[in-house]
Design a protein around this motif. Structure first.
Motif, PDB file in Angstrom:
ATOM      1  N   ASN A  11      -6.061 110.563  12.843  1.00 51.75           N
ATOM      2  CA  ASN A  11      -6.525 111.286  11.654  1.00 51.75           C
ATOM      3  C   ASN A  11      -5.982 110.647  10.396  1.00 51.75           C
ATOM      4  OD1 ASN A  11      -6.415 113.284  13.999  1.00 51.75           O
ATOM      5  ND2 ASN A  11      -7.712 114.281  12.476  1.00 51.75           N
ATOM      6  N   TYR A  42      -4.188 104.314  27.717  1.00 53.72           N
ATOM      7  CA  TYR A  42      -4.916 105.417  27.086  1.00 53.72           C
ATOM      8  C   TYR A  42      -5.383 105.025  25.692  1.00 53.72           C
ATOM      9  CZ  TYR A  42      -5.506 110.290  25.554  1.00 53.72           C
ATOM     10  OH  TYR A  42      -5.989 111.472  25.067  1.00 53.72           O
ATOM     11  N   LEU A  88      -8.217 102.556  25.949  1.00 51.48           N
ATOM     12  CA  LEU A  88      -9.481 103.161  26.392  1.00 51.48           C
ATOM     13  C   LEU A  88     -10.105 103.974  25.267  1.00 51.48           C
ATOM     14  CD1 LEU A  88      -8.613 104.261  30.021  1.00 51.48           C
ATOM     15  CD2 LEU A  88     -10.317 102.603  29.298  1.00 51.48           C
ATOM     16  N   LEU A  89      -9.268 104.734  24.548  1.00 48.85           N
ATOM     17  CA  LEU A  89      -9.847 105.530  23.466  1.00 48.85           C
ATOM     18  C   LEU A  89     -10.365 104.647  22.356  1.00 48.85           C
ATOM     19  CD1 LEU A  89      -8.175 107.948  24.848  1.00 48.85           C
ATOM     20  CD2 LEU A  89      -8.754 109.019  22.680  1.00 48.85           C
ATOM     21  N   VAL A  97     -11.781 101.918  22.775  1.00 51.78           N
ATOM     22  CA  VAL A  97     -13.118 101.500  23.203  1.00 51.78           C
ATOM     23  C   VAL A  97     -14.141 102.576  22.867  1.00 51.78           C
ATOM     24  CG1 VAL A  97     -14.522 100.883  25.181  1.00 51.78           C
ATOM     25  CG2 VAL A  97     -12.169 100.095  25.041  1.00 51.78           C
ATOM     26  N   GLY A  98     -13.709 103.835  22.979  1.00 53.43           N
ATOM     27  CA  GLY A  98     -14.673 104.915  22.817  1.00 53.43           C
ATOM     28  C   GLY A  98     -14.924 105.343  21.385  1.00 53.43           C
ATOM     29  N   GLN A  99     -14.302 104.684  20.412  1.00 58.63           N
ATOM     30  CA  GLN A  99     -14.405 105.190  19.035  1.00 58.63           C
ATOM     31  C   GLN A  99     -15.693 104.736  18.359  1.00 58.63           C
ATOM     32  OE1 GLN A  99     -12.488 107.505  17.862  1.00 58.63           O
ATOM     33  NE2 GLN A  99     -11.492 107.375  19.868  1.00 58.63           N
ATOM     34  N   ARG A 151     -10.452 104.608  13.055  1.00 59.02           N
ATOM     35  CA  ARG A 151      -9.909 105.302  14.228  1.00 59.02           C
ATOM     36  C   ARG A 151      -9.669 104.298  15.340  1.00 59.02           C
ATOM     37  NH1 ARG A 151      -9.855 110.873  14.391  1.00 59.02           N
ATOM     38  NH2 ARG A 151      -9.581 111.039  16.632  1.00 59.02           N
ATOM     39  N   TYR A 210      -6.193 103.747  17.343  1.00 60.48           N
ATOM     40  CA  TYR A 210      -5.901 103.847  18.780  1.00 60.48           C
ATOM     41  C   TYR A 210      -5.385 102.521  19.316  1.00 60.48           C
ATOM     42  CZ  TYR A 210      -7.588 108.559  19.370  1.00 60.48           C
ATOM     43  OH  TYR A 210      -7.706 109.911  19.315  1.00 60.48           O
ATOM     44  N   LEU A 260     -11.706  93.982  25.148  1.00 62.57           N
ATOM     45  CA  LEU A 260     -12.950  94.760  25.155  1.00 62.57           C
ATOM     46  C   LEU A 260     -13.164  95.418  23.801  1.00 62.57           C
ATOM     47  CD1 LEU A 260     -15.336  95.773  26.616  1.00 62.57           C
ATOM     48  CD2 LEU A 260     -13.982  97.611  27.593  1.00 62.57           C
ATOM     49  N   LEU A 265     -13.679  92.918  20.805  1.00 62.33           N
ATOM     50  CA  LEU A 265     -14.933  92.165  20.779  1.00 62.33           C
ATOM     51  C   LEU A 265     -16.116  93.099  20.588  1.00 62.33           C
ATOM     52  CD1 LEU A 265     -14.231  89.497  23.471  1.00 62.33           C
ATOM     53  CD2 LEU A 265     -14.012  89.391  21.011  1.00 62.33           C
ATOM     54  N   VAL A 266     -16.060  94.295  21.180  1.00 56.24           N
ATOM     55  CA  VAL A 266     -17.157  95.246  20.950  1.00 56.24           C
ATOM     56  C   VAL A 266     -17.255  95.537  19.460  1.00 56.24           C
ATOM     57  CG1 VAL A 266     -17.886  97.613  21.304  1.00 56.24           C
ATOM     58  CG2 VAL A 266     -17.059  96.266  23.230  1.00 56.24           C
ATOM     59  N   LYS A 285     -19.490  87.790  24.408  1.00 59.17           N
ATOM     60  CA  LYS A 285     -18.486  88.818  24.694  1.00 59.17           C
ATOM     61  C   LYS A 285     -18.226  88.876  26.196  1.00 59.17           C
ATOM     62  CE  LYS A 285     -19.691  93.003  25.051  1.00 59.17           C
ATOM     63  NZ  LYS A 285     -20.462  94.189  24.638  1.00 59.17           N
ATOM     64  N   LEU A 314     -14.722  88.404  28.160  1.00 57.39           N
ATOM     65  CA  LEU A 314     -14.101  89.504  28.917  1.00 57.39           C
ATOM     66  C   LEU A 314     -13.844  89.100  30.356  1.00 57.39           C
ATOM     67  CD1 LEU A 314     -15.932  92.639  27.569  1.00 57.39           C
ATOM     68  CD2 LEU A 314     -13.535  92.015  27.355  1.00 57.39           C
ATOM     69  N   THR A 342     -14.302 106.432  29.093  1.00 62.82           N
ATOM     70  CA  THR A 342     -13.825 106.498  27.696  1.00 62.82           C
ATOM     71  C   THR A 342     -14.354 107.763  27.032  1.00 62.82           C
ATOM     72  OG1 THR A 342     -15.737 105.163  27.123  1.00 62.82           O
ATOM     73  CG2 THR A 342     -13.637 104.029  27.386  1.00 62.82           C
ATOM     74  N   VAL A 353     -12.068 110.470  25.242  1.00 63.34           N
ATOM     75  CA  VAL A 353     -12.161 110.843  23.829  1.00 63.34           C
ATOM     76  C   VAL A 353     -12.232 112.356  23.710  1.00 63.34           C
ATOM     77  CG1 VAL A 353     -13.632 110.768  21.796  1.00 63.34           C
ATOM     78  CG2 VAL A 353     -13.232 108.692  23.107  1.00 63.34           C
TER      79      VAL A 353
END
Lengths: 99, 523, 549, 654
Positions: B258, B312, B315-316, B318-320, B325, B329, B446, B449-450, D170, D174, D593, D597
């Motif tokens: 946050n 953790y 992984l988070l 990756v999910g943002q 944010r 993470y 991951l 690069l994403v 990518k 990876l 993921t 989240v």
């Protein structure tokens, strides 16, 4: 008779006064109940003074009366002004401020 | 007595803060320049400290020691070991870039009263934070440290809550509310931690009778000060909790995303690259030195938590959907590495961790500041709002990529060295944890690069088609950081030389030795 | 018991009356109190004889001079060593002149002085019909909204009686912590309370609320003092005397001259315990400890803000002083009885105050609950029962009182059409409108929250340290937790002031006279000085940590 | 003399720095800097080679210590280079082929607006690759290892505006990272086991064995397997092969240099370099051979099904490297042949790719072989060079492929036992399939009717001359033409290499004697005589070619791919291995993921917000007691007093 009984009486009076404070609505009456409690204390003082055989207790009693009188002066002033403002001496009406 | 160099290093930015705040409302630019100059002067002082510091000399050098509050057994006691020197240098180094990067972040939009001076405030607060961070690195008196560890929160709080990204996706009103939520969250988390620590600090006083780190540590070492096992453990937990919040360690991390998301990029850098370092630094200096046994007792749990943070956080990340944010993470994951290194109780691990603090500071700064430039151009933090930036703003994209590569700790860039050291250091003692942690490097690749692919490559989005490339000021911010990343990646020796002796000391404080290799060299 | 065993008063009367030697009073050592009370009397005379125009100035002048003189006297006494070496009991055993007494008297006098400045402030309210007015009713007797009130306002009356009342209250407070027998204690209690009851009723705006506050304060106060008195009676019954020293001896069992006839009442622990409990309860009421705190929010909110500030600061100081003396001089022998109980009280007070404050919407009520929570923190120090405990409490009180007065002084500045804008929603965006005021208030809030480098932190640390030393570690933990909770609502206010957009019809910030500025300035100054360089004052409190008995 | 090693790496590095930092002012002529510097390092390589030849066989190891890189307590990593026969071989291959491809690219990328950056990346790759093969310890090797990964990432994704390219880049990075994980774990294991990871003390030499001897076989097997994992990633071996096919999104010179000749062979180098470790860990060696065998078949099968010329070649690369890995897994018998095949393969595969690039260049970037046909008369040079490469790879007698591959097959049989038969059989089968798919490529591209005449509008996979290319209808029907000299010359050179390389190496066992001191060698006794095996290979070769001719030479090739058999369809999709990855890893990862989240928000954060809310509620409830009635306050006081008294008495009671 046994002075201890006076102590019991004092305690009784004190409790009555306290109860009165809790149950009565009228500010004046509540105030009177407080006075009753003070006088109960006086009785206790005098009794103890008698039992201990020294005069302190009796003198304290006088002080207490004076203090009580002073309280009356202040208290009545406040209560009366409240009464004149609201035309009621009920303690419960004076509950603007809460929470 | 000699010139109080350490005090000066902390006092200069403090005075600078006052001066900057005092600049009249009209002269915004003057305030900016003043702040910048002060920060540069501080950097000069820090460099002097660096030069005057002799790695092979006393453990604590340039010490200053004055009475302060006898009743509390508190002294104004300063001194730096290699670890502190490195981190002070890092702080002093980053602040000018932060100021330069935030040059326009605090130009007032709305018209407050004539006396409303956000710009002055912004830069004054930054300098104030610098002062407090520096002195908490220097303090060798637990109480002195604690005071600034806590006081630091206030300016940070105003920086987070008072200044945010412009052109927020959902309008200024919601932005303000989200900002203050983030700020309050930051403050409450850290304050809670700090207050728990306060209890422990008091406990320490009851147990030890004074606050001097050196005295207590020595007393612990030569057995004159004995603590009951339980006392030591409770005190350790009290201290560690505060540092774990600050660091932040899973599961106490949720304030960081946050805060970094809502704050402007420079402030976000200030949080993660500078302020949070105090937490990890304090683990190394206070937890381990004051409570060696308890630290060893807690090691397994801490390591597991650190491991969780690493995986953790990655992984988070990756999910943002939100760039900042994501970086936040990522930082959580990196702090996991740092803490793991600290508690691995090997010289590789702890040197790595310290080096990691420095490198992570620089790399996050590079990545986050560039991200900030990107965001300020488009006015959105959402990854989905970008695409093909590489084509319109190659330099921006390039620097962004380098920042990213540093974040995924590519060999040749600084973070690799520290990360590998941490991994090796952990592996030598806890192979399983070391191996699992290694998965972190895949995940790091991951998410980095994403992020790069989604924002920088692919067909050019119409909204970004007119995006200007980096301006001179911005290049001035990023270029030195990148140079530094490469240099420290190729030749970290100057830093490790400073760090190593201090780490050896710390290691001996906890009565630990590096495990010997199974097959000894013949010679 | 048999009747014969009882003394007969007649028989004693029959004996030749032994000459009562005249009491000897060390006027010099009582001078602080005497000066203040004297000045109060002068004030009354001024009300009687000085024309209305110049009363205000006369009163302010007299009060300021009196307070300064009294403070000077305190300093002189302390310098003379009465705080330490020469500490002793004066006035026939009625008043103790020792470190804690002098320190607290000094604090009270300074607080009173600062309070007086806020009393005398006349710039905040818009001038009514061309004459400046302070925050007190034009004519307390006239019914709110009545013609007589309008007339009084038109005539530009002001209730200058507040100054003598203030002085009387201060006088009572000066004796309260110094009282060395229960009677003096009781009288002092009343002397400080009665004027406060009146002051509460004298607000210029929102008079209904003000009067209600007064009534509640009065009734509950009287109720409480009745308990106190009964407690005193029982203790008298227990020890046969009201002097602290004597009671202490009886408690310790070191008393020699016991009349066998009284053996069965003398040293009757039931009397002692009940009496002690009731007495302590009376004092806890004054400091606003849970569950005797419920008057606090209402009274703080209703009373005129200057009065609130003064009350919150000075009453607490005096009451805690008395409580300390009672527990350390009279009942140390009972430590193992009252400590657990006080533990419980302290814990519920800290938590209760902090938790309830979270959801408050009125800044004055908020500060009221915060003051409750702080009573809890101070109690933690009281419980320590060590010299450190005493001095830490003294230090805490000194720091706290100035912050409090300053904070309430700031509250008086934020006004809208209806007088002070005390509802929190009105404070939104204050930081944008007038950064300075907001910043100052933020400093006070941070001090309340106990952030390092403020007096609040130093005090809290001192108190908790003493408590922990005294083995009350759980108490410290609870204290820490409740500080965390408390921090939440202090921060809420800061967020409101700085991070929320100012409302278009928001309140204005009045520009005060130097008086209030001085009050606030002093508040900030002490907050920072006691926060950054507390050593000198800690020494002071440390030297003052010894009770004479 | 060893002081020349650092410049060897520095030259291309300098080029990269100059070109990438230099900015637009270098856009016009900058690429020549790149070409020049790569030739410089080739020249340096030659000088060093001459120097080594001058020394006695035993003393052909140069080391150059630059500085201490990471000195931390027991952990000492230096920047030290080691040039011995093995690395020398690679240096020449890398710089030689590299320089040729630089040259080729000048023509190939002539019209690309970002040409400067392309050459910058190429130089960066050269530097990294040289660092990889010249490093004297595993950590430094790791730097080069990831460096080439970075370069390949940048080059695969060179046309970043194409999402497919960016994704492929990518993916490559990876998948490689997974391999890198293996390498780093291996290094950690080495550190804990031996306290170091420098080649010298660790691996030792024939005369005095290194520390490896002292370690338990279990430890060594673990290390070896981790190294194998790394090799799989870099060399696109099953199960980490999936990235190579997509990597063809990169410009063709990149495919030729990185994804055929050099980088992808790094895995083989790693295994051969670590021979000492593998020799002591037979189980690991078996794993290596299995991986190699599986991959060589896998790649070959995939190669048969692809219509995209580059993808087909990629499949072939995979399978050829499979051969090398297989050989490397065989131990001292195979090391030399692995490297030899690696070098020859470097020649002909690079040649083939350049040829393919040339074809595409002439066919304005058409990659679908079904839209080629009969190109031999339009681009003769390309046809000849490509043809020679073709003959070389299928192992036509006398050409380089013949020698190197044949040796590997022999070695495979020489492994002995059932394993030997299986591996050898696999190798033979692979040879047949290789012949088949290469012939297929050859026929579809250069023979048969000219399908491109009536082909639908091309789908440019590499708009190197975009956007102008798409614009203008004259491109609707391509008019094939030979490529410029700058492109054909490198092709010719490579063709020469692929014709004579093998013979040159094998006659008099030149190559064997050259490498033997480093890798060691022993002649396993094969159950079958060399002659028999050669014969078998020839048979396989003929069969493969014949089948291919029957299918693609005899009858016309449909312009659109037929549905094909189940196997064909599977092969087109890389035998579904990619789909597996997608479903299991990608999808699964996304779900993981997303749920995390959610958890982070609802659980971890929720707990805290929950407590806050809890206090708020408590506060609201407690507030109600403050009901404004003085009498209720009095009640609480009274109750409080009672409690106080009771508690005090109680305290005394207990």
């Amino acid at each position: 008779m046994n002075p201890v009984n006076y102590l019991y009486l004092a305690a009784l009076l004190f409790t009555i006064g306290a109860t009165g404070v809790l149950v009565r609505r009228n500010a004046i009456v509540v105030f009177m109940c407080v006075e009753l409690m003070l006088n109960a204390c006086n009785l206790a003082f005098v009794t103890f003074s008698r039992m201990h055989g020294n005069l302190d207790g009796q003198i304290i009693a006088f002080f207490t009366m004076v203090v009580a009188a002073a309280e009356v002066v202040v208290g009545l002033a406040i209560i009366v002004s409240l009464f004149r403002t609201r035309h009621s001496a009920s303690v419960d009406d004076a509950s603007l401020m809460k929470l | 007595m000699s010139f109080p160099l350490l005090t000066a290093t902390a006092a200069l930015p403090a005075l600078g803060a006052v001066a900057t705040a005092a600049v009249p409302a009209a002269q915004r630019t003057a305030a900016k320049w003043l702040a910048l100059l002060v920060s540069l002067a501080t950097l000069a002082l820090a460099v002097t400290v660096l030069v005057r510091f002799d790695p092979d000399g006393e453990r604590y050098q340039l010490t200053e020691n004055h009475a302060w509050i006898e009743d509390f057994g508190v002294r104004y006691e300063l001194g730096v070991d290699g670890i502190a020197v490195a981190l002070i240098a890092l702080t002093a180094l980053l602040i000018p870039f932060i100021i330069l990067a935030g040059w326009h972040d605090a130009d007032p939009l709305e018209t407050g009263s004539r006396r409303w001076r956000p710009t002055q405030g912004f830069f004054a607060l930054i300098l104030a934070v610098e002062a407090m961070v520096v002195i908490s690195f220097e303090a060798t008196d637990v109480f002195l440290f604690y005071i600034f560890f806590e006081a630091m929160l206030i300016p940070m709080y105003f920086l987070i809550g008072g200044f945010g990204d412009r052109a927020h996706a959902h309008g200024e009103e919601t932005a303000a509310t989200q900002r203050s939520y983030a700020a309050v969250k930051f403050l409450l988390y850290n304050l809670a931690g700090g207050l728990i620590m306060l209890a422990a600090v008091i406990g320490l006083y009851v147990a030890a009778g004074n606050f001097s780190l050196t005295e207590i540590a020595d007393a612990r070492a030569n057995g004159t000060l004995h603590m009951a096992t339980n006392t030591e453990r409770w005190l350790f937990l009290g201290f560690f909790f505060a540092f774990a919040v600050k660091a932040p360690l899973w599961p106490l991390h949720t304030w960081l995303p946050n805060a970094m998301q809502e704050a402007t990029a420079p402030v976000a850098v200030l949080i993660t690259a500078v302020v949070d370092k105090v937490g990890t630094f304090a683990m190394l200096r206070f937890c381990l030195q004051l409570f060696p046994e308890a630290s060893k007792w807690a090691t397994p749990v801490v390591l597991v938590l650190a491991l969780i943070s690493i995986i953790y956080g990655a992984l988070l990340a990756v999910g943002q959907r939100d760039i900042k944010r994501l970086v936040a993470y990522a930082s959580i994951s990196h702090f996991g590495f740092i803490i793991m290194g600290v508690f691995a109780m090997t010289s590789q691990g702890q040197s790595g961790a310290t080096l990691y603090m420095v490198n992570h500071g620089i790399s996050t700064a590079a990545l986050m500041l560039v991200a900030g430039f990107l965001i300020s151009r488009r006015g959105s933090r959402l990854i989905a709002d970008y695409g093909g930036v590489q084509k319109v703003a190659p330099v921006l994209a390039g620097t962004f990529l380098i920042g990213g590569l540093a974040t995924l700790s590519l060999p040749g860039l600084a973070p690799f060295v520290s990360e590998f050291l941490v991994l090796v250091g952990t592996f030598t003692r806890y192979p399983v944890i070391g191996i699992i942690a290694t998965f972190g490097i895949v995940l790091a690749a991951l998410y980095t690069l994403v992020l790069y692919q989604r924002t920088m490559t692919g067909p050019v989005k119409p909204e970004v088609s007119a995006m200007p490339d980096l301006r001179v000021r911005e290049v001035l911010v990023v270029a030195p950081l990148i140079v530094l990343l490469i240099f420290l990646g190729v030749y970290p020796k100057p830093v490790t030389n400073i760090i190593d002796p201090a780490v050896k000391q710390t290691l001996s404080d906890v009565h630990e030795k590096d495990p010997r290799p199974e097959v000894e060299a013949a010679k | 018991m048999s009747a014969t065993a009882v003394h007969s008063l007649w028989t004693t009367a029959a004996e030749p009356i032994t000459k009562i030697d005249a009491p000897k009073i060390e006027y010099g050592q009582l001078s602080p109190t005497l000066i203040v009370v004297g000045a109060a009397l002068v004030g009354v005379l001024i009300e009687a004889f000085v024309p209305r125009r110049s009363r205000y100035y006369a009163q302010v002048f007299v009060s300021v001079v009196a307070l300064c003189a009294a403070f000077a006297a305190v300093v002189a006494l302390a310098a003379d060593g009465f705080g330490t070496t020469k500490a002793h009991i004066a006035a026939m055993g009625a008043i103790a002149v020792d470190g804690p007494a002098l320190f607290l008297q000094g604090t009270i006098l300074l607080a009173g002085l600062v309070g007086l400045f806020t009393f005398a402030e006349r710039r905040l309210d818009p001038a009514a019909h061309g004459n400046r007015v302070d925050s007190f009713a034009a004519q307390a007797a006239s019914v709110p909204g009545s013609d007589s009130e309008k007339a009084a306002v038109r005539a530009g009356f002001t209730t200058t009686e507040v100054f003598p009342l203030l002085l009387f209250a201060i006088g009572g407070m000066l004796i309260f912590p110094a009282a060395n027998d229960l009677l003096t204690l009781f009288v002092a209690l009343e002397v400080l309370s009665l004027p406060l009851y009146l002051l509460c009723a004298l607000a210029r705006r929102k008079r209904l609320v003000s009067q209600e506050a007064a009534v509640k304060y009065f009734l509950l106060g009287a109720f409480a003092s009745a308990f106190t008195l009964f407690g005193i009676a029982l203790l008298y019954g227990y020890a046969g005397s009201v002097s602290y020293a004597r009671i202490a001896q009886v408690v310790d069992g070191t008393v020699t001259d016991v009349d066998p006839a009284l053996a069965n009442t003398m040293g009757n622990d039931a009397l002692l315990l009940i009496g002690g409990a009731l007495l302590v309860m009376g004092l806890l009421f004054k400091v606003g400890a849970v569950p005797f705190h419920m008057w606090t929010p209402d009274v703080y909110q209703g009373a005129p803000t200057p009065v609130t500030g003064f009350m919150a600061a000075a009453t607490k100081v005096a009451a805690f002083g008395a409580l300390l003396r009672l527990l350390y001089v009279v009942l140390p022998g009972l430590r193992w009885d009252w400590r657990p109980v006080m533990w419980a009280v302290a814990i519920v007070t800290m938590l209760g105050g902090a938790i309830v404050a979270i959801t408050q919407t009125d800044i004055k009520r908020l500060l009221a609950y915060s003051s409750i929570a702080h009573s809890g923190f101070i109690l933690a120090g009281v419980i320590a029962t060590s010299k450190d405990g005493v001095s830490s409490v003294l230090f805490y009180l000194a720091g706290y009182s100035f912050v409090t007065i300053g904070a309430f002084a700031v509250v008086t500045l934020v006004r809208d059409a209806g007088g002070e804008a005390t509802h929190l929603s009105k404070w939104a965006g204050l930081g944008r409108r007038s950064p300075l005021v907001a910043a100052v208030f933020a400093v006070f809030l941070l001090a309340f929250a106990g952030i390092p480098l403020t007096s609040g932190f130093a005090g809290k640390f001192a108190v908790f340290k003493a408590a922990a030393d005294g083995g009350a570690v759980p108490l410290v933990i609870v204290g820490v937790i409740s500080s965390a909770i408390a921090a939440f609502f202090y921060i809420r206010v800061i967020v409101l002031m700085f991070f929320s957009e100012p409302k278009p019809e928001g309140p204005t910030v009045a520009v005060p006279s130097p008086l209030t500025m001085l009050a606030i300035g002093l508040g900030v100054a002490t907050t920072l000085v006691l926060g950054i360089a507390p050593q000198y004052f800690l020494d002071l409190a440390g030297q003052a940590g010894m009770f004479v008995r | 003399m060893e002081n020349l090693i650092a410049p060897l790496i520095a030259a291309p590095l300098l080029g990269a720095a100059v070109l990438l930092v230099g900015g637009r002012r270098l856009d016009r002529g900058g690429h020549w800097i790149g070409v020049l510097l790569s030739f410089v390092s080739f020249a340096l390589g030659l000088v060093l080679f001459a120097d080594l030849l001058g020394k006695g066989a035993g003393h052909r190891t140069l080391t150059q210590h630059l500085f201490s890189w990471i000195p931390v307590a027991g952990f000492q990593a230096d920047v030290t280079f080691r040039l011995d026969q093995l690395s020398m071989t690679f240096v020449l291959l890398i710089t030689g082929v590299g320089s040729l491809i630089h040259l080729y690219s000048v023509g190939y990328m002539a019209h690309d607006e970002r040409r400067r950056r392309f050459f910058g990346y190429l130089n960066l790759f050269l530097a990294a690759m040289l660092l990889l093969v010249l490093a004297d310890n595993y950590l430094l090797l790791y730097v080069g290892w990831e460096g080439v990964g970075l370069a390949s990432f940048l080059l695969i994704g060179f046309w970043q505006h194409k999402p497919s390219a960016a994704t492929a880049a990518k993916k490559a990075f990876l998948v490689n990272r997974v391999g890198d994980m293996g390498l780093s774990i291996a290094i950690m294991l080495m550190f804990t086991t031996f306290g170091g990871f420098a080649f010298g003390p660790l691996l030792g030499t024939h005369e005095e064995p290194g520390l490896v001897g002292g370690a338990s076989e279990g430890k060594l097997t673990a290390i070896a397997l981790m190294l194998l994992l790394a090799a799989c990633g870099k060399s696109a071996q099953v199960p980490l092969q999936s990235w190579l096919g997509d990597a063809m999104e990169g410009p063709t010179p990149v495919s030729a240099l990185i994804h055929a000749a050099t980088m992808v062979t790094a895995g083989v180098y790693l295994i051969v370099r670590s021979g000492a470790i593998f020799n002591a860990a037979p189980d690991a060696q078996l794993a290596v051979t299995v991986v190699g065998a599986v991959t060589l078949l896998f790649g070959a099968i995939v190669g048969c099904a692809k219509d995209d010329i580059k993808k087909a070649l990629a499949g072939s690369t995979m399978s050829q490297i499979g051969y090398m890995v297989l050989a490397a897994g065989l131990g001292p018998i195979g090391y030399v042949f692995a490297i030899m095949h690696l070098v020859t393969h470097g020649f002909f595969k690079a040649g083939l790719f350049l040829g393919a690039g040339s074809v595409m260049h002439g066919m304005n970037d058409e990659v679908d072989m079904r839209r080629y046909g009969g190109l031999r008369k339009y681009m003769p040079v390309t046809f000849v060079t490509f043809g020679l490469g073709y003959l070389a790879i299928i192992g036509f007698p006398g050409l380089s492929g013949f020698f190197s591959k044949d040796k590997i097959i022999e070695a495979a049989f020489a492994k002995g036992g059932t394993e030997g038969w299986i591996l050898g059989g696999a190798a033979l089968l692979g040879a047949a399939i290789t012949a088949f798919y290469m012939t297929r490529v050859m026929l579809m591209t250069f023979f048969g009717e000219e399908r491109w005449r009536n082909a639908p509008a091309p789908s440019p996979a590499e708009p190197s001359v975009e956007p102008a290319a798409e614009a203008g209808g004259e491109h609707a029907v391509p008019h094939p033409h030979e490529s410029p000299k700058v492109m054909t010359i490198p092709m010719i050179v490579l063709a020469v290499g692929s014709v004579f390389g093998g013979a040159f190496f094998s006659i008099g066992d030149r190559f064997l004697n050259w490498l033997e001191p480093v890798t060691g060698h022993d002649h396993g006794d094969s159950p079958l005589s060399a002659g028999v095996i050669t014969g078998a290979t020839m048979v396989c070769l003929v069969v493969g070619v014949a089948l291919a001719w029957a299918q693609y030479g005899g009858k016309p090739v449909p312009a659109l791919a037929p549905r094909g058999s189940l196997l064909t369809r599977a092969a087109r999709r890389d035998l579904l291995q990619d789909d597996f990855n997608h479903v299991v890893l990608v999808r699964g990862g996304e779900h993981l993921t997303r749920s995390l989240v959610y958890l982070d928000h609802s659980l971890v954060d929720g707990v805290v917000n929950g407590t806050a809310a809890g206090f708020g509620g408590l506060s609201g409830r407690l507030r109600r007691f403050q009901n404004g009635f003085a009498r209720s306050y009095a009640v609480s006081m009274f109750g409080g007093a009672a409690l106080l008294v009771a508690a005090t008495l109680l305290m005394r009671a207990v």
